[in-house]
Write an enzyme that holds these catalytic residues in place. Sequence first.
Site, PDB file in Angstrom:
ATOM      1  N   SER A   1       0.836  -1.213   0.000  1.00 14.53           N
ATOM      2  CA  SER A   1       0.000   0.000   0.000  1.00 14.53           C
ATOM      3  C   SER A   1       0.861   1.250   0.000  1.00 14.53           C
ATOM      4  CB  SER A   1      -0.897   0.011   1.238  1.00 14.53           C
ATOM      5  OG  SER A   1      -1.604   1.233   1.318  1.00 14.53           O
TER       6      SER A   1
ATOM      7  N   TYR B   1      -1.252   0.307  10.414  1.00 17.46           N
ATOM      8  CA  TYR B   1      -1.406  -0.293   9.084  1.00 17.46           C
ATOM      9  C   TYR B   1      -0.256   0.169   8.169  1.00 17.46           C
ATOM     10  CZ  TYR B   1      -3.651  -1.135   4.483  1.00 17.46           C
ATOM     11  OH  TYR B   1      -3.934  -1.542   3.193  1.00 17.46           O
TER      12      TYR B   1
HETATM   13  N1  LIG Z   1      -9.068  -1.378  -0.597  1.00 14.81           N
HETATM   14  C1  LIG Z   1      -8.066  -0.511  -0.651  1.00 14.81           C
HETATM   15  O1  LIG Z   1      -8.269   0.727  -0.775  1.00 14.81           O
HETATM   16  C2  LIG Z   1      -6.647  -1.003  -0.613  1.00 14.81           C
HETATM   17  C3  LIG Z   1      -5.626  -0.060  -0.868  1.00 14.81           C
HETATM   18  C4  LIG Z   1      -4.311  -0.496  -0.825  1.00 14.81           C
HETATM   19  C5  LIG Z   1      -4.004  -1.802  -0.524  1.00 14.81           C
HETATM   20  N2  LIG Z   1      -5.010  -2.695  -0.265  1.00 14.81           N
HETATM   21  C6  LIG Z   1      -4.639  -4.064   0.061  1.00 14.81           C
HETATM   22  O2  LIG Z   1      -5.222  -4.940  -0.884  1.00 14.81           O
HETATM   23  C7  LIG Z   1      -5.379  -6.246  -0.289  1.00 14.81           C
HETATM   24  C8  LIG Z   1      -6.792  -6.750  -0.548  1.00 14.81           C
HETATM   25  O3  LIG Z   1      -7.694  -5.873   0.122  1.00 14.81           O
HETATM   26  P1  LIG Z   1      -9.234  -5.624  -0.269  1.00 14.81           P
HETATM   27  O4  LIG Z   1      -9.419  -4.173  -0.412  1.00 14.81           O
HETATM   28  O5  LIG Z   1      -9.648  -6.551  -1.362  1.00 14.81           O
HETATM   29  O6  LIG Z   1      -9.944  -5.968   1.125  1.00 14.81           O
HETATM   30  P2  LIG Z   1     -10.561  -7.297   1.738  1.00 14.81           P
HETATM   31  O7  LIG Z   1     -11.650  -7.762   0.838  1.00 14.81           O
HETATM   32  O8  LIG Z   1     -10.886  -6.943   3.146  1.00 14.81           O
HETATM   33  O9  LIG Z   1      -9.342  -8.340   1.691  1.00 14.81           O
HETATM   34  C9  LIG Z   1      -8.483  -8.627   2.756  1.00 14.81           C
HETATM   35  C10 LIG Z   1      -8.164 -10.108   2.697  1.00 14.81           C
HETATM   36  O10 LIG Z   1      -7.213 -10.468   3.723  1.00 14.81           O
HETATM   37  C11 LIG Z   1      -7.682 -11.694   4.290  1.00 14.81           C
HETATM   38  N3  LIG Z   1      -7.156 -11.962   5.616  1.00 14.81           N
HETATM   39  C12 LIG Z   1      -7.099 -11.127   6.675  1.00 14.81           C
HETATM   40  N4  LIG Z   1      -6.579 -11.783   7.737  1.00 14.81           N
HETATM   41  C13 LIG Z   1      -6.334 -13.057   7.343  1.00 14.81           C
HETATM   42  C14 LIG Z   1      -5.815 -14.213   7.990  1.00 14.81           C
HETATM   43  N5  LIG Z   1      -5.448 -14.185   9.279  1.00 14.81           N
HETATM   44  N6  LIG Z   1      -5.679 -15.352   7.277  1.00 14.81           N
HETATM   45  C15 LIG Z   1      -6.061 -15.408   5.972  1.00 14.81           C
HETATM   46  N7  LIG Z   1      -6.573 -14.338   5.310  1.00 14.81           N
HETATM   47  C16 LIG Z   1      -6.702 -13.179   5.988  1.00 14.81           C
HETATM   48  C17 LIG Z   1      -9.188 -11.502   4.339  1.00 14.81           C
HETATM   49  O11 LIG Z   1      -9.812 -12.731   4.621  1.00 14.81           O
HETATM   50  P3  LIG Z   1     -11.256 -12.842   5.382  1.00 14.81           P
HETATM   51  O12 LIG Z   1     -12.274 -12.765   4.272  1.00 14.81           O
HETATM   52  O13 LIG Z   1     -11.206 -14.155   6.061  1.00 14.81           O
HETATM   53  O14 LIG Z   1     -11.339 -11.661   6.331  1.00 14.81           O
HETATM   54  C18 LIG Z   1      -9.412 -10.979   2.922  1.00 14.81           C
HETATM   55  O15 LIG Z   1      -9.396 -12.031   1.985  1.00 14.81           O
HETATM   56  C19 LIG Z   1      -5.028  -6.065   1.203  1.00 14.81           C
HETATM   57  O16 LIG Z   1      -3.704  -6.465   1.433  1.00 14.81           O
HETATM   58  C20 LIG Z   1      -5.147  -4.556   1.399  1.00 14.81           C
HETATM   59  O17 LIG Z   1      -4.347  -4.114   2.472  1.00 14.81           O
HETATM   60  C21 LIG Z   1      -6.336  -2.328  -0.310  1.00 14.81           C
END
Ligand SMILES: NC(=O)c1ccc[n+]([C@@H]2O[C@H](COP(=O)([O-])OP(=O)(O)OC[C@H]3O[C@@H](n4cnc5c(N)ncnc54)[C@H](OP(=O)(O)O)[C@@H]3O)[C@@H](O)[C@H]2O)c1
Length: 248
Positions: free
Chosen positions: A138, A151
């Site tokens: 990020s 974070y």
């Molecule tokens: N959305 C944004 O604006 C943004 C911006 C920059 C970077 N990112 C990064 O992009 C990635 C995907 O995020 P997203 O926006 O698609 O959000 P999301 O849908 O909340 O995805 C987060 C993922 O991490 C998994 N996770 C968390 N803890 C875990 C654990 N202990 N074991 C296995 N899986 C675990 C969650 O699984 P569960 O379904 O089981 O909770 C989910 O699949 C993340 O790394 C996030 O930090 C997002």
Amino acid sequence: MSDQKTVLILGGSSDIGHATALRYAQAGWGVWLAARDLASAQRNADDIAARSGRPVAVHALDVMQTERLADFVAQLPALPDTVISMIGELGDQKRAETDSAHAAMIMRTNFEAPSLLLDLFAGRFQARDTGTIVGVSSVAGDRGRGSNYFYGAAKAGFSQYLSGLRNRMALAGKVRVVTVKPGFVRTRMTAHLKLPAPLTVTPDRVAADLYRAAEENGREVIYVAKRFWLVMTIICLLPEPLFKRLKL
Ligand SMILES: NC(=O)c1ccc[n+]([C@@H]2O[C@H](COP(=O)([O-])OP(=O)(O)OC[C@H]3O[C@@H](n4cnc5c(N)ncnc54)[C@H](OP(=O)(O)O)[C@@H]3O)[C@@H](O)[C@H]2O)c1
């Protein structure tokens, strides 16, 4: 033996993971989703299978169970060609300031646990002399800000881990390491936030840019919302006395 390539997506229940899995499936790849929330990952798998005509496998993974990560890798049917970490937790910064367990969860989920797991793949890819590792980090890791520094610090650690691994692998053969910094993405992680439209992209856009970098154009560090590169370059150049006066 099949020459179909396979991608393993860690965090297969995530919104960006769903879009990325579909992109790979539509390009003819075999797709495996690894997830803690198996029901949600299975819904993603069913959707991808229906839209791409390809079966998608789901594997159980809680990345915080670090003592079981080696078993997780060992039980996979084979070593994938590409592994992508989508794992992350935004957490609650205010709560983390008074709740050390919550702060530790944010830092371990975004940095320690995915780094340990990707490193297991790195060693095996190195022994095979091929493979691609992608970490979704990020821009929050580019400079620590008061509004989300647990974070941000964890993502900074993860970006530095990926940088170091890329450096190690560059001297060791054909293993590639790609860092993806999406910018703001409309997903369930950010559903409660008001996001600035010019700096916000869709999960499909992240998936397309990630796929291009990992499998096509050879780029190693990408900002998906391109304007964010400029924004973060300026933020990183601000002198500390001025930076402290900004409520970021
Ligand atoms: N959305 C944004 O604006 C943004 C911006 C920059 C970077 N990112 C990064 O992009 C990635 C995907 O995020 P997203 O926006 O698609 O959000 P999301 O849908 O909340 O995805 C987060 C993922 O991490 C998994 N996770 C968390 N803890 C875990 C654990 N202990 N074991 C296995 N899986 C675990 C969650 O699984 P569960 O379904 O089981 O909770 C989910 O699949 C993340 O790394 C996030 O930090 C997002």
